[in-house]
Design an enzyme around this catalytic site. Structure first.
Site, PDB file in Angstrom:
ATOM      1  N   TRP A 132     -63.278 -29.706   4.666  1.00  0.00           N
ATOM      2  CA  TRP A 132     -63.228 -28.577   5.595  1.00  0.00           C
ATOM      3  C   TRP A 132     -61.990 -28.583   6.476  1.00  0.00           C
ATOM      4  O   TRP A 132     -61.723 -27.619   7.178  1.00  0.00           O
ATOM      5  CB  TRP A 132     -64.465 -28.645   6.514  1.00  0.00           C
ATOM      6  CG  TRP A 132     -64.692 -30.038   7.013  1.00  0.00           C
ATOM      7  CD1 TRP A 132     -65.555 -30.968   6.463  1.00  0.00           C
ATOM      8  CD2 TRP A 132     -64.009 -30.712   8.076  1.00  0.00           C
ATOM      9  NE1 TRP A 132     -65.439 -32.171   7.143  1.00  0.00           N
ATOM     10  CE2 TRP A 132     -64.488 -32.039   8.139  1.00  0.00           C
ATOM     11  CE3 TRP A 132     -63.025 -30.333   8.995  1.00  0.00           C
ATOM     12  CZ2 TRP A 132     -64.041 -32.979   9.059  1.00  0.00           C
ATOM     13  CZ3 TRP A 132     -62.558 -31.262   9.915  1.00  0.00           C
ATOM     14  CH2 TRP A 132     -63.069 -32.573   9.941  1.00  0.00           C
ATOM     15  N   ASN A 133     -61.232 -29.679   6.521  1.00  0.00           N
ATOM     16  CA  ASN A 133     -60.258 -29.792   7.626  1.00  0.00           C
ATOM     17  C   ASN A 133     -59.074 -28.818   7.508  1.00  0.00           C
ATOM     18  O   ASN A 133     -58.594 -28.318   8.514  1.00  0.00           O
ATOM     19  CB  ASN A 133     -59.812 -31.243   7.840  1.00  0.00           C
ATOM     20  CG  ASN A 133     -59.125 -31.843   6.660  1.00  0.00           C
ATOM     21  OD1 ASN A 133     -59.260 -31.355   5.541  1.00  0.00           O
ATOM     22  ND2 ASN A 133     -58.387 -32.907   6.876  1.00  0.00           N
ATOM     23  N   LYS A 156     -66.152 -26.541  -5.248  1.00  0.00           N
ATOM     24  CA  LYS A 156     -67.282 -26.974  -4.416  1.00  0.00           C
ATOM     25  C   LYS A 156     -66.646 -27.325  -3.066  1.00  0.00           C
ATOM     26  O   LYS A 156     -66.016 -28.369  -2.906  1.00  0.00           O
ATOM     27  CB  LYS A 156     -67.986 -28.196  -5.019  1.00  0.00           C
ATOM     28  CG  LYS A 156     -69.219 -28.628  -4.228  1.00  0.00           C
ATOM     29  CD  LYS A 156     -68.854 -29.571  -3.097  1.00  0.00           C
ATOM     30  CE  LYS A 156     -70.034 -30.045  -2.293  1.00  0.00           C
ATOM     31  NZ  LYS A 156     -70.329 -29.187  -1.145  1.00  0.00           N
ATOM     32  N   HIS A 157     -66.778 -26.421  -2.126  1.00  0.00           N
ATOM     33  CA  HIS A 157     -66.148 -26.640  -0.830  1.00  0.00           C
ATOM     34  C   HIS A 157     -67.131 -27.383   0.080  1.00  0.00           C
ATOM     35  O   HIS A 157     -68.312 -27.523  -0.231  1.00  0.00           O
ATOM     36  CB  HIS A 157     -65.762 -25.289  -0.211  1.00  0.00           C
ATOM     37  CG  HIS A 157     -64.480 -25.347   0.566  1.00  0.00           C
ATOM     38  ND1 HIS A 157     -64.084 -26.466   1.273  1.00  0.00           N
ATOM     39  CD2 HIS A 157     -63.495 -24.420   0.776  1.00  0.00           C
ATOM     40  CE1 HIS A 157     -62.917 -26.225   1.860  1.00  0.00           C
ATOM     41  NE2 HIS A 157     -62.527 -25.004   1.559  1.00  0.00           N
ATOM     42  N   ALA A 158     -66.611 -27.871   1.215  1.00  0.00           N
ATOM     43  CA  ALA A 158     -67.474 -28.555   2.176  1.00  0.00           C
ATOM     44  C   ALA A 158     -68.542 -27.583   2.689  1.00  0.00           C
ATOM     45  O   ALA A 158     -68.294 -26.377   2.827  1.00  0.00           O
ATOM     46  CB  ALA A 158     -66.638 -29.085   3.333  1.00  0.00           C
ATOM     47  N   GLY A 208     -61.174 -35.804   0.160  1.00  0.00           N
ATOM     48  CA  GLY A 208     -62.253 -36.093   1.092  1.00  0.00           C
ATOM     49  C   GLY A 208     -62.316 -37.569   1.391  1.00  0.00           C
ATOM     50  O   GLY A 208     -61.308 -38.274   1.309  1.00  0.00           O
ATOM     51  N   SER A 209     -63.507 -38.031   1.699  1.00  0.00           N
ATOM     52  CA  SER A 209     -63.676 -39.416   2.131  1.00  0.00           C
ATOM     53  C   SER A 209     -63.732 -40.362   0.928  1.00  0.00           C
ATOM     54  O   SER A 209     -63.948 -39.948  -0.212  1.00  0.00           O
ATOM     55  CB  SER A 209     -64.966 -39.533   2.935  1.00  0.00           C
ATOM     56  OG  SER A 209     -66.046 -39.194   2.094  1.00  0.00           O
ATOM     57  N   GLU A 230     -57.598 -37.509  -3.449  1.00  0.00           N
ATOM     58  CA  GLU A 230     -56.838 -37.520  -2.193  1.00  0.00           C
ATOM     59  C   GLU A 230     -57.825 -37.912  -1.110  1.00  0.00           C
ATOM     60  O   GLU A 230     -58.631 -37.094  -0.675  1.00  0.00           O
ATOM     61  CB  GLU A 230     -56.279 -36.117  -1.900  1.00  0.00           C
ATOM     62  CG  GLU A 230     -55.286 -35.596  -2.910  1.00  0.00           C
ATOM     63  CD  GLU A 230     -53.938 -36.289  -2.823  1.00  0.00           C
ATOM     64  OE1 GLU A 230     -53.754 -37.164  -1.945  1.00  0.00           O
ATOM     65  OE2 GLU A 230     -53.073 -35.962  -3.653  1.00  0.00           O
ATOM     66  N   LEU A 231     -57.764 -39.174  -0.679  1.00  0.00           N
ATOM     67  CA  LEU A 231     -58.813 -39.658   0.227  1.00  0.00           C
ATOM     68  C   LEU A 231     -58.262 -39.871   1.636  1.00  0.00           C
ATOM     69  O   LEU A 231     -57.309 -39.216   2.036  1.00  0.00           O
ATOM     70  CB  LEU A 231     -59.428 -40.920  -0.357  1.00  0.00           C
ATOM     71  CG  LEU A 231     -59.894 -40.757  -1.820  1.00  0.00           C
ATOM     72  CD1 LEU A 231     -60.500 -42.046  -2.341  1.00  0.00           C
ATOM     73  CD2 LEU A 231     -60.867 -39.604  -1.982  1.00  0.00           C
ATOM     74  N   CYS A 264     -55.854 -36.022   7.316  1.00  0.00           N
ATOM     75  CA  CYS A 264     -55.701 -37.287   6.582  1.00  0.00           C
ATOM     76  C   CYS A 264     -54.333 -37.894   6.851  1.00  0.00           C
ATOM     77  O   CYS A 264     -54.186 -39.100   6.907  1.00  0.00           O
ATOM     78  CB  CYS A 264     -55.906 -37.043   5.094  1.00  0.00           C
ATOM     79  SG  CYS A 264     -54.866 -35.738   4.448  1.00  0.00           S
TER      80      CYS A 264
HETATM   81  P1  NAP Z   1     -66.362 -35.788   2.689  1.00  0.00           P
HETATM   82  O1  NAP Z   1     -67.622 -35.989   3.426  1.00  0.00           O
HETATM   83  O2  NAP Z   1     -65.989 -36.754   1.652  1.00  0.00           O
HETATM   84  O3  NAP Z   1     -66.422 -34.317   2.094  1.00  0.00           O
HETATM   85  C1  NAP Z   1     -65.403 -33.805   1.266  1.00  0.00           C
HETATM   86  C2  NAP Z   1     -66.034 -33.005   0.151  1.00  0.00           C
HETATM   87  O4  NAP Z   1     -66.738 -33.894  -0.710  1.00  0.00           O
HETATM   88  C3  NAP Z   1     -67.056 -31.989   0.636  1.00  0.00           C
HETATM   89  O5  NAP Z   1     -67.011 -30.875  -0.204  1.00  0.00           O
HETATM   90  C4  NAP Z   1     -68.360 -32.739   0.463  1.00  0.00           C
HETATM   91  O6  NAP Z   1     -69.459 -31.874   0.336  1.00  0.00           O
HETATM   92  C5  NAP Z   1     -68.101 -33.479  -0.812  1.00  0.00           C
HETATM   93  N1  NAP Z   1     -68.889 -34.682  -1.003  1.00  0.00           N
HETATM   94  C6  NAP Z   1     -69.316 -35.567  -0.071  1.00  0.00           C
HETATM   95  N2  NAP Z   1     -69.973 -36.583  -0.665  1.00  0.00           N
HETATM   96  C7  NAP Z   1     -69.963 -36.341  -1.995  1.00  0.00           C
HETATM   97  C8  NAP Z   1     -70.494 -37.015  -3.124  1.00  0.00           C
HETATM   98  N3  NAP Z   1     -71.141 -38.176  -3.002  1.00  0.00           N
HETATM   99  N4  NAP Z   1     -70.308 -36.468  -4.331  1.00  0.00           N
HETATM  100  C9  NAP Z   1     -69.633 -35.314  -4.471  1.00  0.00           C
HETATM  101  N5  NAP Z   1     -69.116 -34.621  -3.450  1.00  0.00           N
HETATM  102  C10 NAP Z   1     -69.279 -35.134  -2.211  1.00  0.00           C
HETATM  103  O7  NAP Z   1     -65.120 -35.754   3.678  1.00  0.00           O
HETATM  104  P2  NAP Z   1     -65.015 -35.000   5.049  1.00  0.00           P
HETATM  105  O8  NAP Z   1     -65.586 -35.867   6.098  1.00  0.00           O
HETATM  106  O9  NAP Z   1     -65.530 -33.621   4.950  1.00  0.00           O
HETATM  107  O10 NAP Z   1     -63.430 -34.901   5.180  1.00  0.00           O
HETATM  108  C11 NAP Z   1     -62.701 -35.841   5.845  1.00  0.00           C
HETATM  109  C12 NAP Z   1     -62.104 -36.863   4.907  1.00  0.00           C
HETATM  110  O11 NAP Z   1     -61.241 -36.216   3.981  1.00  0.00           O
HETATM  111  C13 NAP Z   1     -61.236 -37.842   5.662  1.00  0.00           C
HETATM  112  O12 NAP Z   1     -61.416 -39.121   5.157  1.00  0.00           O
HETATM  113  C14 NAP Z   1     -59.832 -37.338   5.354  1.00  0.00           C
HETATM  114  O13 NAP Z   1     -58.849 -38.297   5.514  1.00  0.00           O
HETATM  115  C15 NAP Z   1     -59.985 -36.873   3.975  1.00  0.00           C
HETATM  116  N6  NAP Z   1     -58.894 -35.958   3.625  1.00  0.00           N
HETATM  117  C16 NAP Z   1     -57.933 -36.361   2.743  1.00  0.00           C
HETATM  118  C17 NAP Z   1     -56.874 -35.523   2.442  1.00  0.00           C
HETATM  119  C18 NAP Z   1     -55.807 -35.947   1.488  1.00  0.00           C
HETATM  120  O14 NAP Z   1     -55.069 -35.095   1.019  1.00  0.00           O
HETATM  121  N7  NAP Z   1     -55.677 -37.209   1.179  1.00  0.00           N
HETATM  122  C19 NAP Z   1     -56.810 -34.262   3.024  1.00  0.00           C
HETATM  123  C20 NAP Z   1     -57.802 -33.883   3.909  1.00  0.00           C
HETATM  124  C21 NAP Z   1     -58.846 -34.741   4.195  1.00  0.00           C
HETATM  125  P3  NAP Z   1     -70.493 -31.651   1.574  1.00  0.00           P
HETATM  126  O15 NAP Z   1     -69.712 -31.006   2.656  1.00  0.00           O
HETATM  127  O16 NAP Z   1     -71.526 -30.771   0.999  1.00  0.00           O
HETATM  128  O17 NAP Z   1     -70.997 -33.015   1.942  1.00  0.00           O
END
Ligand code: NAP
Length: 457
Positions: A132-133, A156-158, A208-209, A230-231, A264
């Site tokens: 979502w960020n 599949k967005h946040a 994401g994470s 991209e974590l 991130c």
């Molecule tokens: P997140 O909880 O991992 O969510 C990201 C996406 O993954 C959402 O669409 C989420 O869906 C989905 N998701 C979560 N758990 C999953 C699973 N077990 N299986 C499949 N999909 C899953 O991350 P966030 O807290 O929203 O975002 C912040 C993180 O993203 C931070 O760690 C940040 O550093 C990282 N990030 C990285 C970059 C990069 O380019 N490296 C850019 C931006 C952000 P739901 O919303 O439905 O849970």
């Protein structure tokens, strides 16, 4: 819950039902059917549609900006800037994709052929799991190259940005991309596995994470499907004595609090040479204290709320644990009462390795300050992290610049600047920040089959 909840007030504005399994299956079928014809369209045709999408974004910037601010709390000014960046990224890929994917000739004689080359072909249906960020840019930087390469996308967005997700499908459709080229699936993270295991889905990208990345990569590993991850990141921002300290302090603040501290590639660990530590700390803290926290729709606001209530709990916990173990708060450090998920710009010093703050990513406007004796220690502290996404080093000494370029363990290094993503530059990380690259020619080639062609007499 899939819902728009305003982080500035905590008010639930709109909720959505998750798509049921049969709806998801029929969307996958539609994507795959569409790909069979879409893959044969010309670069010129795809570019026309992508440029039209860029024009729509420019025309709709006010409404889309307001939507993003409402869904995840970034300031309206930064939301609008993100829309503009997406339009620019689309135009970049509209213009350059054909040359980025040009055939690569090989030495035919050396392999006994009359003709030999490698050619880039699309993989098919690609699932993008996005955070979502940067709710628009994270998706566009996948979608623009993927569509230009002849793939089709499923998003599949946040769960907290459903309306932005639906807007993306809608804007690409209105721009002319045929039905099924890009579809938003309103699904929970638990429904992702079924999509990944569908044989019609060829590959996946996740931003994401780390836990989310690990889960998607494990399933795709089991299915032998290509992934890009991209974590997270905990980027170092090193300041050496020869740096322009005023500029470094000014950029340090932007690098830390951009997007309300939820990026991130935000600089999170400020590693400062002892000769300039006190001076840098004074300038940095003064600037952090001066930031205006408040309503993200107000043009005077520098820092809006965090996007989710849980996000603020996570940040608070990291800060409180560090303080409990002896860290010093130089500014901020506790939230004000009142509605909304606000957290003040915070600077913390005297951090030790036993504090979770030392290793974990802080997804909020909290800066960690470290004092180091020399460049060796600066590099050692910078690299003592599970992450390796971006990195920043401030020095006017060319030898030191070379050391940082060579020795920082990161996917990107910015000297005398802050990490920013550009369509022209590859973007990605090492270590637990993930693998693969987005943007530039590298990003568009991730979702291609590099097919070797050998033609005999
Ligand atoms: P997140 O909880 O991992 O969510 C990201 C996406 O993954 C959402 O669409 C989420 O869906 C989905 N998701 C979560 N758990 C999953 C699973 N077990 N299986 C499949 N999909 C899953 O991350 P966030 O807290 O929203 O975002 C912040 C993180 O993203 C931070 O760690 C940040 O550093 C990282 N990030 C990285 C970059 C990069 O380019 N490296 C850019 C931006 C952000 P739901 O919303 O439905 O849970």
């Amino acid at each position: 819950m899939i819902a728009t909840i305003n982080p500035a007030t905590g008010e639930t504005i709109k909720t959505f039902e998750a798509a049921d399994p049969s709806e998801v299956t029929s969307r996958i079928a539609r994507a795959h059917d569409r790909w069979l014809s879409y893959r044969t369209t010309s670069f010129e045709q795809r570019a026309t549609w992508l440029r039209a999408a860029a024009d729509l974004l420019d025309a709709e910037v006010d409404d889309v900006g307001r939507l993003m601010t409402t869904e995840m709390g970034k300031t309206l000014a930064s939301a609008k800037a993100e829309v503009g960046k997406c339009a620019k990224g689309m135009r970049y890929y509209a213009e350059h994709s054909e040359s980025l994917l040009a055939d690569e000739p090989a030495d035919a004689g050396a392999v006994g052929a009359v003709q030999a080359y490698a050619t880039y072909q699309p993989l098919g249906v690609v699932l993008a799991v996005m955070p979502w960020n940067f709710p628009l840019w994270q998706v566009v930087r996948f979608a623009a190259p993927a569509l230009m390469a002849g793939n089709v996308g499923l998003l599949k967005h946040a769960s907290n940005v459903p309306q932005t997700a639906l807007y993306l499908e809608d804007v690409l459709r209105r721009a002319g991309f045929p039905e099924g080229c890009f579809q938003t699936l309103l699904i929970s993270s638990g429904q992702v596995e079924a999509v990944l295991r569908d044989p019609r889905v060829a590959a996946a990208t996740l931003t994401g994470s780390e836990p989310a990345g690990r889960s998607v990569a494990a399933i795709c590993g089991d299915e032998v499907k290509h992934t890009v991850l991209e974590l997270g990141g905990s980027d170092p921002f090193v300041v050496m004595p020869s740096a322009d300290l005023d500029k470094a302090a000014q950029v340090a603040v932007t690098a830390r609090v951009q997007n309300n501290g939820q990026s991130c590639i935000a600089a999170k660990r400020f590693i400062v040479h002892t000769d300039v530590y006190d001076s840098f700390a004074e300038k940095f803290v003064a600037r952090m204290k001066a930031l205006k926290v408040g309503d993200p729709f107000d043009s005077a606001t520098d820092v809006g709320p965090l996007a989710t209530e849980q996000g603020r709990v996570d940040v608070e916990k990291l800060v409180e644990e560090a303080v409990g173990k002896g860290a010093t708060v130089l500014c901020g450090g506790s939230r004000a009462d009142g509605p909304g998920w606000y957290y003040p710009p915070t600077v913390i010093a005297d951090i030790t390795e036993d504090m979770p703050l030392y290793r974990e990513e802080v997804f909020g406007p909290v800066a960690s300050l470290y004092r180091v004796a020399d460049i060796e220690e600066a590099i050692a502290v910078a690299n003592d992290s599970p992450f390796g996404l971006g990195s920043n080093a401030w020095t006017s000494d060319p030898d030191e610049q070379k050391r940082f370029v060579n020795d920082l363990e990161a996917g990107q290094v910015f000297i005398n600047g802050m990490t920013i993503s550009y369509p022209e530059l590859p973007f990605g990380g090492v270590k637990r920040s993930g693998y693969g690259r987005e943007l530039s020619g590298h990003g568009i080639r991730e979702f291609c089959n590099l097919k070797t062609v050998w033609v005999g007499a």
